[in-house]
Write an enzyme that holds these catalytic residues in place. Structure first.
Site, PDB file in Angstrom:
ATOM      1  N   LYS A  55     -15.174  27.067   1.976  1.00  0.00           N
ATOM      2  CA  LYS A  55     -13.923  27.191   1.214  1.00  0.00           C
ATOM      3  C   LYS A  55     -12.728  27.148   2.170  1.00  0.00           C
ATOM      4  CE  LYS A  55     -16.567  29.363  -2.423  1.00  0.00           C
ATOM      5  NZ  LYS A  55     -16.662  30.312  -3.535  1.00  0.00           N
TER       6      LYS A  55
ATOM      7  N   SER B 227     -23.258  33.828  -5.433  1.00  0.00           N
ATOM      8  CA  SER B 227     -23.755  35.058  -4.807  1.00  0.00           C
ATOM      9  C   SER B 227     -25.185  34.948  -4.274  1.00  0.00           C
ATOM     10  CB  SER B 227     -23.627  36.249  -5.774  1.00  0.00           C
ATOM     11  OG  SER B 227     -22.262  36.494  -6.075  1.00  0.00           O
TER      12      SER B 227
HETATM   13  P1  13P Z   1     -20.458  32.817  -3.277  1.00  0.00           P
HETATM   14  O1  13P Z   1     -21.734  32.507  -2.551  1.00  0.00           O
HETATM   15  O2  13P Z   1     -19.424  33.484  -2.397  1.00  0.00           O
HETATM   16  O3  13P Z   1     -20.689  33.503  -4.575  1.00  0.00           O
HETATM   17  O4  13P Z   1     -19.791  31.408  -3.624  1.00  0.00           O
HETATM   18  C1  13P Z   1     -20.560  30.464  -4.262  1.00  0.00           C
HETATM   19  C2  13P Z   1     -19.845  29.178  -4.274  1.00  0.00           C
HETATM   20  O5  13P Z   1     -18.836  29.010  -4.927  1.00  0.00           O
HETATM   21  C3  13P Z   1     -20.395  28.096  -3.440  1.00  0.00           C
HETATM   22  O6  13P Z   1     -19.773  26.872  -3.726  1.00  0.00           O
END
Ligand code: 13P
Length: 255
Positions: free
Chosen positions: A13, A216
């Site tokens: 991200k 998650s």
């Molecule tokens: P998390 O693993 O932080 O929940 O995020 C999942 C995600 O959006 C992966 O693209």
């Protein structure tokens, strides 16, 4: 039995700068997790694609972008085309992540256009679908996931869909620590495979397409999720920000 090579995707991200990535990858490279049966893909911000490519030079890990323009070239200030992404060392691109659908107006239509742009440039799109909490509570999970999928892959040829990856990410499980149960994930992954088998006449398609689960994922739940028959890998946010837990998830993915 059909054998689908598993993917573990780190979606960093908007988190890592160049030195964060350098630190992560120096720890990562020491773990030498080069299992030929698992593809590991790192997805940094656009600005860090080049440095990530340089740092991953000797490894068989791949690199993905987190978004792509639907335009191929020209006067589109601020956009990044699929061919520029390829030029930065990428083989993959995440398209239609729920954060883009929620905050940046991404729709099934734009996802479809971006998917075609990616495929035309030789990138493998990782196409994200998934319901919100209110959809699930209203019993609309199936309807929403079908709608996302059918419209996001509209008019892709059999060859194009075979070069694509689907990711199921229930929005209520993203960054919340509330993961889908293995049964909940399997149910939707099976639905996705059945939509693919209705859409494409060749049985090959539904059997061969990789479907990732995201939301998650942690070392603690990865084995149970990945042992479901239609779950072919993980798309990991939070737990991919440190080498240790992400390595444990990759180990959990070993067939
Ligand atoms: P998390 O693993 O932080 O929940 O995020 C999942 C995600 O959006 C992966 O693209």
């Amino acid at each position: 039995i059909m054998h689908r090579k598993r993917y573990c995707v780190a979606n960093w991200k908007m988190n890592f700068n160049g030195s964060d990535i350098q630190m992560f990858l120096s720890e990562w490279n020491n773990k030498s997790l080069n299992n030929p049966n698992i593809k590991t893909i790192f997805c940094p911000s656009f600005t860090e694609l080049n440095i990530t490519a340089k740092l991953l030079n000797q490894s068989n890990s791949k690199i993905g972008a987190q978004n792509v323009s639907n335009f191929s070239k020209g006067a589109f200030t601020g956009e990044v085309s699929a061919s520029l992404i390829v030029d930065s060392g990428c083989s993959h691109v995440i398209i239609g992540h729920s954060e883009r659908r929620q905050y940046f107006g991404e729709t099934n239509q734009s996802v479809n256009r971006k998917t075609k742009s990616a495929l035309n440039a030789g990138l493998i799109p990782i196409i994200c679908v998934g319901e919100m909490l209110e959809d699930r509570e209203a019993g609309k999970t199936e309807q929403v996931v079908k709608d996302h999928l059918v419209n996001s892959i509209a008019k892709l040829t059999e060859e194009q869909i075979l070069n694509s990856v689907i990711a199921y990410e229930p929005v209520w499980a993203i960054g919340t620590g509330k993961t889908a149960t293995p049964d909940q994930a399997q149910e939707v992954h099976a639905l996705i495979r059945s939509v693919l088998s209705d859409t494409y006449s060749s049985a090959n398609v539904a059997d061969r397409i990789r479907i990732q689960y995201g939301g998650s994922v942690t070392p603690a739940n990865a084995v149970a999720l990945l042992s479901q028959p239609d779950v072919d890998g993980a798309l990991v946010g939070g737990a991919s920000l440190e080498a240790e837990p992400f390595a444990d998830i990759v180990k959990a993915a070993q067939p």
